[in-house]
Design an enzyme around this catalytic site. Structure first.
Site, PDB file in Angstrom:
ATOM      1  N   ASN A 109       0.442  27.803  27.024  1.00  0.00           N
ATOM      2  CA  ASN A 109       0.408  27.179  25.921  1.00  0.00           C
ATOM      3  C   ASN A 109      -0.100  28.409  24.809  1.00  0.00           C
ATOM      4  OD1 ASN A 109       0.366  25.190  27.436  1.00  0.00           O
ATOM      5  ND2 ASN A 109      -1.160  23.633  26.358  1.00  0.00           N
ATOM      6  N   THR A 154      12.803  30.612 -26.293  1.00  0.00           N
ATOM      7  CA  THR A 154      11.963  29.588 -25.454  1.00  0.00           C
ATOM      8  C   THR A 154      12.725  28.224 -26.005  1.00  0.00           C
ATOM      9  OG1 THR A 154      10.927  28.919 -27.718  1.00  0.00           O
ATOM     10  CG2 THR A 154       9.168  30.094 -26.244  1.00  0.00           C
ATOM     11  N   HIS A 155      12.704  26.765 -24.777  1.00  0.00           N
ATOM     12  CA  HIS A 155      13.858  26.814 -24.505  1.00  0.00           C
ATOM     13  C   HIS A 155      15.302  27.488 -24.767  1.00  0.00           C
ATOM     14  CE1 HIS A 155      10.235  23.623 -24.756  1.00  0.00           C
ATOM     15  NE2 HIS A 155      10.622  24.776 -26.081  1.00  0.00           N
ATOM     16  N   SER A 276      38.034  38.301  -8.610  1.00  0.00           N
ATOM     17  CA  SER A 276      38.601  37.147  -8.356  1.00  0.00           C
ATOM     18  C   SER A 276      39.987  37.484  -7.786  1.00  0.00           C
ATOM     19  CB  SER A 276      39.062  36.896  -9.799  1.00  0.00           C
ATOM     20  OG  SER A 276      39.853  35.403  -9.830  1.00  0.00           O
ATOM     21  N   ASN A 284      32.879  39.677 -11.540  1.00  0.00           N
ATOM     22  CA  ASN A 284      31.627  38.530 -11.488  1.00  0.00           C
ATOM     23  C   ASN A 284      30.229  38.995 -10.790  1.00  0.00           C
ATOM     24  OD1 ASN A 284      32.847  36.324 -12.162  1.00  0.00           O
ATOM     25  ND2 ASN A 284      34.269  36.664 -10.166  1.00  0.00           N
TER      26      ASN A 284
END
Lengths: 494, 494, 494, 494
Positions: A109, A154-155, A276, A284
């Site tokens: 242990n 922002t957002h 691709s 990509n």
């Protein structure tokens, strides 16, 4: 060692319990198991729990095993685990009379719990320099791009201009806090559980401080039931990794959208792009998808460890010793991949400065500056200035125009309407306020994107990076010194 | 303020977005919003961004609002959030010309982010003393039970004797590490984001250090995009709570099984027990079920926060500002419940000492001591001693006998078989070795259950508890001093 | 009822255990508790376990309580929970002799477990129509936009043209699978646990089928220990919600990026937008941030329920009955918010068709069609065609040109280079192939964006939506019929 | 194929992105990739998209590769992934002119997505029989133990008697619901995405139904963007596994506590037990710790998949295609381990019947029966009977006596006190009521532990197990038939 039982382990048990552990441990634990055995024998001798002669035989057997390498130990699931297999090998080498003394005053242990700490420490030592390297890269990119004006959002809507250098500095600053937590984990990781035995210590007069120090630990985890019960340091590392991975995942998310054809702010190097199989135009940035989503594996690891410990006794149980650590190695590997891929992606990433400046000058992100200028120069209240500018912006947007269409004339008209008088500014004055670079330079407040402010941040962060590295080097050299002492004490006793 | 838009918010938006936030904020934010407004106005005046006169009017308006209380502000979801509703109220009090200057050089992004830090700090300050109280209770119980011998388990099988005091000390030790992490979170929590504005700072010459200090923060979060983007300090608190809750959940799990009819080691006080509606004999420790399972809510909170931030830009977005903190108040409330219930359960818990001693003397948990004694006295190798004892134990178990049936005679027979000679010990000697209390007293190694060792641990932990409390008191008084300074500066300017 | 114990509940227990449950239950459980009591009394009478007269008194007492409403029941935490408080109230109304017979042949374990199923069923019935409404909205938008050509992306890079209608149809298709799982959960939810009593049934000759049917269940959960132990139906709902929320979150994520200034494909209605307190140009689609991140709360609820059950016995325990359901109401509320906000956002969302078409025609997303045309018309191998097109694209990109710059001449040159001969197509032919709308119309394969294909999908999905609704209506009317029967049987017996 | 790019992949990209995928795929995908290629070529030929001759060459090349085995394909990370490496190998075999036609009318997106479904289906088919085997074992053990009386617990306190057979039947019943969900997942798994190409289908006149059927799918996932975007079927499997693992984890938890020395209800076979390295008496049921905590890995897998998809576009991205499936193979492996270990543990588990009966007769778990008898025989109200029994129990408990000490005399005294008259029962009558086996036999209600009821449950569950197996066999044979048709069609065309 299974004298207490009347049969060998079941093949099902061997397949699903013993073998997976044996395989994993044989890869990771060979060296550290040997170190633990050396330190333990030295201590048993020092405390006169075993004779000098027996100690010498045991030390030599372990050194010999180290020379021969891990492959000489046959891995038999009937002997439950890696320790029993190792012990059995050593007993075949030195005989049961002496070999049987190796395990005096300890248990699997405490031994496995210490071994895990050493194995984790090894990974931790390999991982931390990668955080430094990424922070360094960020600071470098921050300086290089202190004047690279771009739209801040922002957002995800154009909000105000900033610079890419300022943004990189922001991520670097977040990584400082993240690193604090990662570094702090060492404080709880680097204690030894050796000597806790099954959980209740031992009646032999062992010296736990001595073995702890030989193995590079700061000292023992004192209370012995806590010593075998706890894996909190592993949860701490996982949680700290998760928080840093959260930061880095969001960073990669930004890069990912900046790399779209629509934003077109950055472009990954061809060597970090994929293609691709059918679309001939494709380049990509899929590597960013890997980076940004790999953060989730840190969370999974933490929640797995947590849940594996839920509803378990506070002592040695395999739920904790075995299953709660199921994902720790994956956690290190995925953190490594994330850090290395992100740094490589940043290294030769192309930054499209002109396009970014052009966008910032046209997408209305500078008009707050216009309102602020009215407050400062005309002493309008902020709400009045906000109204005037809002009105002109809506007029232009409705007409399908961009921010370059804002003129002194339009502002005057709105000013008359809302403030009762024209501004009387020239078109040149208006354009100067609306220029994104000017706007950025004008942001005087501490911590803002103004290039001089970014310089100051980077300079302070460069200093802190050096300090963090020094602390880490201290961790490493502490352990190296301990290993030298272990080596030395072994040499003196063989 | 919605001049830019041509319609009022949709009722659906109002119901699901605006109203839940308004309701929550009105409860939690009234005082702290006022403090922020006061500090901001003082700073604007100091930096000559607004006039002395306007500052005076604004300060008085805020003081007046404080006096009237939160109910005077009408909460209209058409005004989006609590700040806009508050501003609107103030403007009705002092007129748009002056009222419209309040929001100069800041944004809701930095304001709400600072407000959240203050609200979280309030909860954090209320929570931490509960950890101290529980640690204190554990140390008290540890001392009281330094001699309370009981069976220690591994894999829930009787392993070796320990004391209940030693066990309590182990939990207390684990809580020290847990607390380290909780306390360390303050370092990242207690910085101000005020002045970051939308994320890009401002062109007004504001003093971010001054407002930070007036509001009890150590200083500003420097880089302004990081300032509005980050909620890492919340994840840090949640993770730290989760790790402590993991410890406490396992502790409660032990108590739960010790309270079974089969173990019968402890019994909760009647006031903490519940009954059955149909089973007349029932006295249920169901409170321990609540305690041990409440830990999971901490993990849920962390994983919720983490996942809400995953795949979001590194700037101000509502995923982070709004949803990532969805469970933070639940996290505090559930931590509180766990700590209070656990302490109350411990307070008058009955500990059945005789029964525990009796079990420890009969369930074979002392036989490792027997093997160790052979190693020490007879110089047998550990493996040989283990074999002798294992043989005798199996013999007794097969005969349906308990550990009290181990005799000198049986040991001699086995010793002859495995070591070639008898031990020659008397039955009295054998019984002395097998006595659980003697066994515990014999565990000399550091950190073991020996009562003197437990005394030493408790004494060291008592000292560390005092140190931790002093650190915490430092946090609190730092903030209190700041508030006094805020008060003072306000008084000087009205 | 706490005769077995010698003291009242501790105030700590009352505050943290009893009161939170009482408060929640009083809101949700009043009606359903009454229904359960009525059904139980009817059954006791039918089986002659209580007398007709007693049954009549009890039924009338419950009806009277229903008339008076929940507020007449005093909520005293000393009576542990809502059931005990209700029973106590009824006993004060009819006396202990008769009132004391109400709880014959049942226990709080089966009663609460059935009550929870009814409360959950109520929420479930309110929630499901919202999924239908959203699916209907998606199908409507799909039809409206069957010709709305836009760029389709992979790795967020322009890939091939599609239509927005096709995309909406894709989300609607995913929601069909999501709904399958949500609907399937009813099969496990709608069974009664009444009569399981504490977990071991009862010696009274009760009729479990009868009470199950009166309460709208399909029948009893047969095995009684499983009946009280299980809350798997709650995890099933949470998991099903989580998977649907994952789909919807990704959908909202797409809308979010399409609403950026850079993509500019869609624009939310002003009524669903918010503004900035300082940036006059701002119109924020922050509602999409709420929607897309609310999905995480479903995951948190599931993981919380799972972890609360981990390490618990398979029988009645409060970990399961109390804490594993901690987030179930939040789960329903957050699902509701997500569905309602998303539908409202879609309703009046502006779709910028010309801009999307323009982008699709210029960003090279049609060039795969060009390669395919070469394969079809010139019998080139796909790899050769891919090479020719790839070459021309790179040439144009390097020259800073967009896809409209691809000419017959350039293609011929590349064709000569890679295939040994020119194509010999006219510029008109080339442009026709490169037109995004033509390209979409040309996608003949099943399931593709070709408008007629989208019509077919929508038509099939409209049918399935009606089928799903019919199934759901079946659930609802099954329960309504049962309640009518309950009513009827009550009226016959009072 | 990387003509579009000017450089080879970076070594960092190769190490962390390409290589891990290549290694995993080469192990799992060789056969299924070949099947997909065969089916695709057959379809291209049937639809006259490629010539009969080219088809024949390609089919033979794939058959030849199948014969040679996976090792002939060189794995080069420069060719991005396993498909490109395979295609390159085939092109070296048949030349670019023909080989270049293989990939006509498809993309890696649809191909990999279909390949993953086939790989997952393979694992799913291997896993499901293990659930059947465990259910069978539970039913067998239920019958064997229909009369094995034992104490049933609530809140882990002795509650009422039950039988172990009844308990096993309860777990088996829970597994039926769990299995429902696992089996239902096949409905969403077994659809083909082939022909979706990049996400937008293709202009070639392909037959998606035909390839779907040849590969054992029920048909195509119709809408093509949904086809490449979705991995919901993987989350569904993970969630269903998690719920079943939750049941099994709780079951193992019960066994674990029944195996303690204190409960001593069961004992694992020696072959499923482990020992201690130092405690000679130890026989540890640690395998139960593995079983009960392995459930957490299912939860981790689900939460990992969920979080990896959070904040991603609804189309083909590597977050979803690559990272969301990170733990799926671990999920299968851990489910396998849990099921196999649990069944093996049950197989030869020793059940200590006498001891369990003895405990049930003495620990007061039969006293509810006593109260019920008073209600039935004496027509006392339930509350009155409850009071009488509660009083007697408390009297005995306070005197340190067990349930056998309850006498007619004590009951009469209490009955006089609370009901105004004695019961007048004989001691024999009292003992008969208090006998645990009698009590169990008396539990007449449906679903209760009465042995005949357990027989009925087992009989019904045996039937349902057969039905579930038949459904599963249908899944398997459907796929086998499809593969035969594929084989047949290939043979006809080569």
């Amino acid at each position: 060692m299974r004298e207490r039982l009347k049969s060998k382990p079941s093949p099902v048990w061997a397949k699903y319990v013993a073998l997976p552990r044996l395989t994993g441990d044989a890869v990771r634990s060979f060296d550290n198991m040997a170190k633990i055995n050396l330190a333990h024998v030295l201590m048993l001798k020092k405390e006169r729990i075993i004779s000098d002669e027996d100690a010498k035989i045991l030390l030599n057997a372990v050194l010999d095993l180290l020379k021969k390498g891990p492959d000489v130990i046959p891995l038999d699931p009937n002997y439950e685990d890696y320790y029993f297999n190792t012990e059995r090998y050593l007993i075949t080498q030195v005989g049961p009379e002496v070999g049987g003394r190796l395990h005096t005053a300890r248990s699997r242990n405490d031994l496995h719990s210490t071994l895990l700490r050493m194995n984790v420490r090894d990974e931790y030592f390999k991982e931390l320099p990668r955080f430094f390297a990424l922070r360094e890269m960020l600071l470098k990119k921050a300086v290089e791009n202190r004047d690279t004006v771009m739209t801040g959002y922002t957002h995800m809507q154009p909000a105000q201009p900033m610079t890419m250098g300022f943004y990189f500095a922001g991520i670097a600053q977040a990584m400082e806090r993240d690193f604090d937590r990662i570094s702090a984990a060492f404080k709880h990781l680097n204690y030894s559980t050796l000597g806790a035995c099954a959980f209740a210590g031992t009646g032999f007069p062992i010296d736990r401080q001595y073995t702890a120090e030989l193995l590079g630990f700061y000292g023992p985890v004192l209370n012995t039931v806590d010593a075998v019960a706890t894996r909190d340091y592993i949860m701490e590392i996982m949680a700290a990794f998760a928080m840093c991975a959260s930061t880095l995942g969001r960073f990669a998310h930004d890069l990912y959208y900046w790399a779209t054809d629509e934003f077109a702010y950055i472009e990954l190097d061809d060597a970090m792009s994929s293609v691709s199989s059918i679309m001939p135009q494709k380049k990509n940035p899929s590597v960013l998808e890997y980076i940004k989503s790999k953060c989730t594996h840190q969370m999974a690891a933490f929640s797995d460890a947590f849940c594996a410990m839920r509803g378990t006794p506070y002592t040695h149980v395999r739920d904790v010793g075995g299953e709660s650590i199921h994902l720790i190695w994956d956690s290190f590997a995925e953190m490594e991949a994330m850090l290395e891929l992100l740094r490589e992606a940043l290294k030769d990433m192309k930054i499209k400065k002109e396009h970014m400046k052009d966008r910032a000058d046209s997408n209305y992100c500078t008009v707050t500056e216009l309102a602020d200028a009215m407050v400062k120069r005309e002493k309008f209240s902020f709400r009045t200035a906000h109204e005037i500018v809002g009105h002109v912006v809506m007029e232009c947007v409705d007409a399908g125009l961009n921010a370059r269409a804002i003129t002194a004339e339009k502002l005057d008209a709105a000013s008359v309407q809302f403030a009762g008088r024209p501004l009387g500014w020239s078109n040149e004055e208006v354009q100067a306020v609306l220029d994104s670079l000017e706007s950025v330079k004008n942001r005087v407040c501490a911590g803002s994107p103004k290039p001089e402010n970014v310089d100051a941040m980077v300079s302070a962060m460069t200093k802190r990076l050096a300090e963090d590295r020094a602390v880490f080097d201290g961790y490493v050299s502490y352990v190296e010194e301990a290993y030298k002492r272990l080596d030395h004490d072994v040499q003196e006793n063989v």
